[in-house]
Write a protein that holds these residues in place. Structure first.
Motif, short mmCIF file in Angstrom:
data_model
loop_
_atom_site.label_atom_id
_atom_site.label_comp_id
_atom_site.label_asym_id
_atom_site.label_seq_id
_atom_site.Cartn_x
_atom_site.Cartn_y
_atom_site.Cartn_z
N ALA A 139 0.67 -1.15 -0.16
CA ALA A 139 -0.12 -0.08 0.18
C ALA A 139 0.89 1.06 0.11
N GLU A 140 1.94 1.29 0.83
CA GLU A 140 2.81 2.25 0.66
C GLU A 140 3.50 2.67 -0.52
N PHE A 141 3.79 1.42 -0.97
CA PHE A 141 4.33 1.61 -2.59
C PHE A 141 3.63 2.37 -3.30
N ILE A 142 2.36 1.72 -3.47
CA ILE A 142 1.36 2.20 -4.45
C ILE A 142 0.99 3.73 -4.19
N VAL A 143 0.82 4.15 -2.97
CA VAL A 143 0.39 5.46 -2.61
C VAL A 143 1.65 6.41 -2.98
N TYR A 144 2.77 5.88 -2.45
CA TYR A 144 3.97 6.92 -2.74
C TYR A 144 4.23 7.07 -4.46
N PHE A 145 3.89 6.08 -4.93
CA PHE A 145 4.25 5.98 -6.48
C PHE A 145 3.09 6.98 -7.14
N LEU A 146 1.89 6.63 -6.91
CA LEU A 146 0.87 7.51 -7.62
C LEU A 146 1.00 8.78 -7.23
N LYS A 147 1.57 9.27 -6.10
CA LYS A 147 1.49 10.93 -5.86
C LYS A 147 2.65 11.44 -6.29
N ASP A 148 3.76 10.62 -6.48
CA ASP A 148 5.12 11.41 -6.62
C ASP A 148 5.53 10.67 -7.90
N HIS A 149 5.12 9.88 -8.59
CA HIS A 149 5.67 9.24 -9.73
C HIS A 149 7.08 8.82 -9.58
N CYS A 150 7.53 8.41 -8.57
CA CYS A 150 8.88 7.87 -8.34
C CYS A 150 8.90 6.85 -6.81
N LEU A 151 9.88 6.31 -6.71
CA LEU A 151 10.21 5.49 -5.40
C LEU A 151 11.60 5.59 -5.05
N PRO A 152 11.75 5.71 -3.66
CA PRO A 152 12.93 5.86 -3.04
C PRO A 152 14.08 4.69 -3.57
N GLY A 153 15.18 4.86 -4.15
CA GLY A 153 16.15 3.95 -4.68
C GLY A 153 16.34 2.65 -3.70
N ASP A 154 16.21 2.75 -2.42
CA ASP A 154 16.39 1.68 -1.42
C ASP A 154 15.17 0.90 -1.72
N TRP A 155 14.03 1.42 -1.76
CA TRP A 155 12.86 0.55 -2.12
C TRP A 155 12.88 -0.29 -3.26
N GLU A 156 13.53 0.18 -4.28
CA GLU A 156 13.89 -0.44 -5.70
C GLU A 156 14.64 -1.54 -5.53
N LYS A 157 15.73 -1.34 -4.82
CA LYS A 157 16.78 -2.45 -4.48
C LYS A 157 16.02 -3.61 -3.77
N ALA A 158 15.28 -3.37 -2.77
CA ALA A 158 14.66 -4.41 -2.04
C ALA A 158 13.59 -5.11 -2.64
N ASN A 159 12.92 -4.57 -3.63
CA ASN A 159 11.73 -5.14 -4.17
C ASN A 159 11.81 -4.91 -5.59
N PRO A 160 12.87 -5.35 -6.43
CA PRO A 160 12.71 -4.86 -7.93
C PRO A 160 11.40 -5.38 -8.70
N GLU A 161 11.04 -6.69 -8.66
CA GLU A 161 9.68 -7.09 -9.27
C GLU A 161 8.49 -6.27 -9.09
N PHE A 162 8.39 -5.76 -7.88
CA PHE A 162 7.26 -5.06 -7.52
C PHE A 162 7.50 -3.66 -8.29
N VAL A 163 8.84 -3.11 -8.25
CA VAL A 163 8.91 -1.64 -8.38
C VAL A 163 8.95 -1.88 -10.11
N ALA A 164 9.38 -2.65 -10.53
CA ALA A 164 9.25 -2.88 -12.20
C ALA A 164 7.84 -2.84 -12.47
N LEU A 165 6.83 -3.56 -11.79
CA LEU A 165 5.60 -3.74 -12.37
C LEU A 165 4.74 -2.33 -12.28
N VAL A 166 5.01 -1.54 -11.04
CA VAL A 166 4.47 -0.21 -10.68
C VAL A 166 4.97 0.68 -11.68
#
Length: 110
Positions: free
Chosen positions: A43-70
């Motif tokens: 939920a935090e990933f989705i909200v953060y991305f929908l709001k800001d159109h980006c994600l913090p780099g450490d989130w991307e490293k920890a969850n690459p499959e999810f971030v790629a889909l988002v």
């Protein structure tokens, strides 16, 4: 060139899911689209991305499959992103929208 917002959200408006029923529908679709991915804090990933159109780099490293889909823009999120853009000057509305999305993401299917 002027940038027009799709939704007219005044500074005094409150988020009401009945007036923006597409948000609940889109969140349900997003939940279906990401259900196969194992990831904490979806939920935090989705909200953060929908709001800001980006994600913090450490989130991307920890969850690459999810971030790629988002980031692929294949999720049913376009209208929610436009609503976030439209409420930029109304922090109360934006917070209520975030809270609603997180609540919907936490709901279990029956």
């Amino acid at each position: 060139m002027l940038h027009y917002k799709k939704y007219l959200v005044k500074n005094t408006d409150q988020f009401d899911p009945e007036f923006f029923s597409f948000v609940g529908n889109d969140v349900d679709l997003i939940k279906e689209e990401i259900q196969h991915i194992v990831c904490d804090y979806k939920a935090e990933f989705i909200v953060y991305f929908l709001k800001d159109h980006c994600l913090p780099g450490d989130w991307e490293k920890a969850n690459p499959e999810f971030v790629a889909l988002v980031k692929s823009k294949s999720l049913s999120s376009g209208n929610i992103e436009l609503l976030f853009e439209s409420c930029y000057n109304n922090p109360v509305f934006k917070q209520q929208l975030e809270t609603y999305i997180k609540g919907k993401m936490a709901e279990k299917y029956v």
